[in-house]
Design an enzyme around this catalytic site. Structure first.
Site, short mmCIF file in Angstrom:
data_model
loop_
_atom_site.label_atom_id
_atom_site.label_comp_id
_atom_site.label_asym_id
_atom_site.label_seq_id
_atom_site.Cartn_x
_atom_site.Cartn_y
_atom_site.Cartn_z
N ASN A 1 -5.72 1.62 6.86
CA ASN A 1 -5.05 0.62 5.95
C ASN A 1 -4.81 1.19 4.69
O ASN A 1 -5.64 1.80 3.86
CB ASN A 1 -5.77 -0.51 5.74
CG ASN A 1 -5.13 -1.50 4.70
OD1 ASN A 1 -3.93 -1.22 4.17
ND2 ASN A 1 -5.58 -2.73 4.50
N ARG B 1 -3.59 0.69 2.02
CA ARG B 1 -3.94 -0.11 0.62
C ARG B 1 -5.41 -0.10 0.38
O ARG B 1 -6.04 -0.46 -0.78
CB ARG B 1 -3.34 -1.49 0.92
CG ARG B 1 -2.05 -1.40 0.90
CD ARG B 1 -1.55 -2.65 1.00
NE ARG B 1 -1.49 -3.51 -0.46
CZ ARG B 1 -1.27 -4.53 -0.73
NH1 ARG B 1 -0.95 -5.41 0.27
NH2 ARG B 1 -1.45 -5.05 -2.11
N CYS B 2 -6.31 0.41 1.49
CA CYS B 2 -7.92 0.35 1.17
C CYS B 2 -8.45 1.61 0.57
O CYS B 2 -8.11 2.79 1.51
CB CYS B 2 -8.46 -0.11 2.65
SG CYS B 2 -10.04 0.08 2.49
N LYS B 3 -9.00 1.49 -0.26
CA LYS B 3 -9.65 2.83 -1.05
C LYS B 3 -10.47 3.60 0.12
O LYS B 3 -10.51 4.78 0.18
CB LYS B 3 -10.52 2.53 -2.16
CG LYS B 3 -11.03 3.73 -2.97
CD LYS B 3 -11.94 3.34 -4.23
CE LYS B 3 -12.42 4.56 -4.92
NZ LYS B 3 -12.98 4.15 -6.08
#
Length: 113
Positions: free
Chosen positions: A7, A9-11
């Site tokens: 993902n 958008r996931c750090k």
């Protein structure tokens, strides 16, 4: 070949991908929110991870809290929930040579490289 269920958008997912790139791995990136695994694929991932389906759930997600939390769900029902709502899946998942880990923390990925 390493596969990452990613993902962007996931750090933690981005950090895990960076580790794979730094190790010069040949990487297949599956953006699982765009291309979610089906039940069969999800069962295989859970088997490779060596966990119960409920252990792959992100229990702080609103979808989980509003629709599933507190219910006595079977493994099959948990899998169906993740297929219907891939956002519920813990991330990232990295697979190599029939071994898999969840990249939380991202350094976990080095155990299968």
């Amino acid at each position: 070949m390493v596969t990452i269920y990613h993902n962007p958008r996931c750090k933690k997912s981005r950090e895990t991908l960076t580790i794979l790139e730094e190790k010069n791995e040949d990487i297949e990136i599956i953006k699982y929110l765009d291309t979610p695994p089906n039940e069969k694929e999800l069962l295989k991932l859970i088997e490779l991870l060596g966990i119960k389906p409920l252990e792959l759930i992100r229990k702080n997600e609103t979808i989980w809290k509003e629709n599933y939390k507190g219910k006595n769900l079977s493994d099959d029902q948990v899998i169906k929930a993740m297929v219907a709502h891939p956002k519920l899946m813990e991330r990232p998942i990295v697979v190599k040579n029939n071994k898999a880990v969840i990249g939380r923390p991202p350094e976990n990925v080095t155990s299968i490289l």
